[in-house]
Design a protein around this motif. Structure first.
Motif, PDB file in Angstrom:
ATOM      1  N   ASN A  87       0.830  -1.216   0.000  1.00 35.68           N
ATOM      2  CA  ASN A  87       0.000   0.000   0.000  1.00 35.68           C
ATOM      3  C   ASN A  87       0.859   1.258   0.000  1.00 35.68           C
ATOM      4  OD1 ASN A  87      -2.178  -1.703   0.075  1.00 35.68           O
ATOM      5  ND2 ASN A  87      -2.769  -1.244   2.164  1.00 35.68           N
ATOM      6  N   GLY A  88       1.974   1.217  -0.699  1.00 31.87           N
ATOM      7  CA  GLY A  88       2.859   2.367  -0.821  1.00 31.87           C
ATOM      8  C   GLY A  88       3.899   2.487   0.276  1.00 31.87           C
ATOM      9  N   ALA A  89       3.791   1.678   1.335  1.00 32.22           N
ATOM     10  CA  ALA A  89       4.770   1.719   2.432  1.00 32.22           C
ATOM     11  C   ALA A  89       5.915   0.763   2.102  1.00 32.22           C
ATOM     12  CB  ALA A  89       4.121   1.320   3.754  1.00 32.22           C
ATOM     13  N   LEU A 109     -10.907  -7.481   2.570  1.00 29.99           N
ATOM     14  CA  LEU A 109      -9.769  -6.626   2.924  1.00 29.99           C
ATOM     15  C   LEU A 109      -8.564  -7.014   2.073  1.00 29.99           C
ATOM     16  CD1 LEU A 109      -9.174  -4.393   4.989  1.00 29.99           C
ATOM     17  CD2 LEU A 109      -8.470  -6.165   6.572  1.00 29.99           C
ATOM     18  N   LYS A 110      -8.002  -6.049   1.347  1.00 34.20           N
ATOM     19  CA  LYS A 110      -6.902  -6.332   0.416  1.00 34.20           C
ATOM     20  C   LYS A 110      -5.761  -5.352   0.620  1.00 34.20           C
ATOM     21  CE  LYS A 110     -10.059  -8.134  -2.999  1.00 34.20           C
ATOM     22  NZ  LYS A 110     -10.684  -8.009  -4.272  1.00 34.20           N
ATOM     23  N   VAL A 111      -4.573  -5.773   0.186  1.00 35.69           N
ATOM     24  CA  VAL A 111      -3.404  -4.898   0.152  1.00 35.69           C
ATOM     25  C   VAL A 111      -2.804  -4.964  -1.255  1.00 35.69           C
ATOM     26  CG1 VAL A 111      -2.832  -5.014   2.617  1.00 35.69           C
ATOM     27  CG2 VAL A 111      -1.890  -6.726   1.066  1.00 35.69           C
ATOM     28  N   VAL A 112      -2.119  -3.888  -1.630  1.00 33.55           N
ATOM     29  CA  VAL A 112      -1.456  -3.825  -2.927  1.00 33.55           C
ATOM     30  C   VAL A 112       0.046  -3.999  -2.686  1.00 33.55           C
ATOM     31  CG1 VAL A 112      -0.961  -2.411  -4.953  1.00 33.55           C
ATOM     32  CG2 VAL A 112      -3.225  -2.310  -3.876  1.00 33.55           C
ATOM     33  N   ILE A 113       0.610  -5.021  -3.313  1.00 39.54           N
ATOM     34  CA  ILE A 113       2.041  -5.307  -3.192  1.00 39.54           C
ATOM     35  C   ILE A 113       2.698  -4.930  -4.524  1.00 39.54           C
ATOM     36  CG2 ILE A 113       3.788  -7.051  -2.664  1.00 39.54           C
ATOM     37  CD1 ILE A 113       1.716  -6.815  -0.431  1.00 39.54           C
ATOM     38  N   ARG A 170       3.196  -6.079  -9.671  1.00 37.82           N
ATOM     39  CA  ARG A 170       2.149  -5.545  -8.799  1.00 37.82           C
ATOM     40  C   ARG A 170       1.106  -6.640  -8.605  1.00 37.82           C
ATOM     41  NH1 ARG A 170      -2.847  -2.911  -9.044  1.00 37.82           N
ATOM     42  NH2 ARG A 170      -3.029  -1.117  -7.640  1.00 37.82           N
ATOM     43  N   ALA A 171       0.657  -6.813  -7.380  1.00 43.79           N
ATOM     44  CA  ALA A 171      -0.382  -7.797  -7.092  1.00 43.79           C
ATOM     45  C   ALA A 171      -1.315  -7.235  -6.023  1.00 43.79           C
ATOM     46  CB  ALA A 171       0.228  -9.106  -6.600  1.00 43.79           C
ATOM     47  N   VAL A 172      -2.593  -7.511  -6.180  1.00 41.03           N
ATOM     48  CA  VAL A 172      -3.579  -7.173  -5.157  1.00 41.03           C
ATOM     49  C   VAL A 172      -3.889  -8.471  -4.434  1.00 41.03           C
ATOM     50  CG1 VAL A 172      -5.884  -6.265  -4.708  1.00 41.03           C
ATOM     51  CG2 VAL A 172      -4.501  -5.304  -6.570  1.00 41.03           C
ATOM     52  N   VAL A 173      -3.623  -8.482  -3.135  1.00 40.30           N
ATOM     53  CA  VAL A 173      -3.720  -9.714  -2.361  1.00 40.30           C
ATOM     54  C   VAL A 173      -4.745  -9.551  -1.251  1.00 40.30           C
ATOM     55  CG1 VAL A 173      -2.404 -11.375  -0.969  1.00 40.30           C
ATOM     56  CG2 VAL A 173      -1.274 -10.142  -2.829  1.00 40.30           C
ATOM     57  N   VAL A 207       5.087 -10.654   3.988  1.00 37.41           N
ATOM     58  CA  VAL A 207       4.864 -10.765   2.545  1.00 37.41           C
ATOM     59  C   VAL A 207       5.777 -11.861   2.015  1.00 37.41           C
ATOM     60  CG1 VAL A 207       4.896  -9.563   0.334  1.00 37.41           C
ATOM     61  CG2 VAL A 207       4.332  -8.300   2.423  1.00 37.41           C
ATOM     62  N   HIS A 208       5.181 -12.879   1.384  1.00 37.64           N
ATOM     63  CA  HIS A 208       5.928 -14.022   0.842  1.00 37.64           C
ATOM     64  C   HIS A 208       5.926 -13.944  -0.684  1.00 37.64           C
ATOM     65  CE1 HIS A 208       6.306 -16.484   4.543  1.00 37.64           C
ATOM     66  NE2 HIS A 208       5.297 -15.721   4.920  1.00 37.64           N
ATOM     67  N   PHE A 209       7.144 -13.969  -1.251  1.00 41.81           N
ATOM     68  CA  PHE A 209       7.325 -13.957  -2.706  1.00 41.81           C
ATOM     69  C   PHE A 209       7.660 -15.372  -3.149  1.00 41.81           C
ATOM     70  CE2 PHE A 209       8.255  -9.759  -1.116  1.00 41.81           C
ATOM     71  CZ  PHE A 209       7.554  -8.945  -1.980  1.00 41.81           C
ATOM     72  N   PHE A 210       6.801 -15.933  -4.022  1.00 42.50           N
ATOM     73  CA  PHE A 210       6.961 -17.302  -4.506  1.00 42.50           C
ATOM     74  C   PHE A 210       7.328 -17.293  -5.987  1.00 42.50           C
ATOM     75  CE2 PHE A 210       4.128 -17.781  -0.843  1.00 42.50           C
ATOM     76  CZ  PHE A 210       4.740 -18.831  -0.189  1.00 42.50           C
TER      77      PHE A 210
END
Length: 179
Positions: free
Chosen positions: A52-54, A82-86, A124-127, A140-143
């Motif tokens: 979310n920009g942080a 409830l979602k976050v943008v990564i 970019r992903a919306v999770v 945050v897990h990157f696969f």
């Protein structure tokens, strides 16, 4: 001899008392600042990531945990949808510069680094956030295949009950099937 306060002074005093009293009985906040931590299950480096920009930290292949950054604002109570943008940047050829013959930071080296950086990829992903109760950080897990999952658990990676205990060292498939 007693002095009376002017009407303006009385009004100001009443406002100050009301503000002071309301501060003592304030409702709990709807959002809390939440530390961000990353886990990289891939062979690429994560140069940077944001929630979310942080900003989150950077880390090499197959690494994670131990480096929290501050903070993303999350609601104190989970709700459906409830979602976050990564957003993140990957370096697919980690450590290439250690094999270059050019002297570090010379003009030739800088040119080569510019070419190297041109191969970085941006994602970019919306999770959607999974249901949570109490939480300590947003993990945050990157696969492989640019799949991202998040955890808001109060347990930590590797412990029973943690939602994403997949191994950090995962093989990249030859082809990806996501979309």
């Amino acid at each position: 001899m007693s002095k009376r306060l002017s009407p303006l002074a009385q009004h100001t005093l009443l406002i100050a008392i009301a503000v002071w009293i309301s501060g003592c009985s304030a409702a709990p906040p709807e959002n809390l600042p939440t530390p961000i931590e990353g886990y990289n299950h891939t062979s690429a480096a994560i140069n940077w990531f944001k929630v979310n920009g942080a900003g989150g930290s950077n880390f090499g292949p197959h690494l994670g945990g131990g480096s929290q950054t501050c903070c993303v604002s999350l609601p104190t109570k989970w709700r459906p949808g409830l979602k976050v943008v990564i957003e993140w940047e990957k370096d697919p050829n980690v450590g290439a510069s250690r094999f270059w013959k050019e002297p570090p930071f010379s003009d030739a080296w800088n040119q080569r680094m510019e070419e190297h950086r041109s191969h970085y990829t941006h994602h970019r992903a919306v999770v959607e956030l999974e249901p949570f109760g109490e939480f300590g950080s947003l993990d945050v897990h990157f696969f492989p295949c640019d799949v991202v999952k998040v955890a808001t658990s109060n347990t930590i990676y590797g412990q029973p009950g943690y939602p994403h205990n997949e191994p950090l060292k995962m093989e990249e498939p030859k082809t990806c099937q996501n979309g």
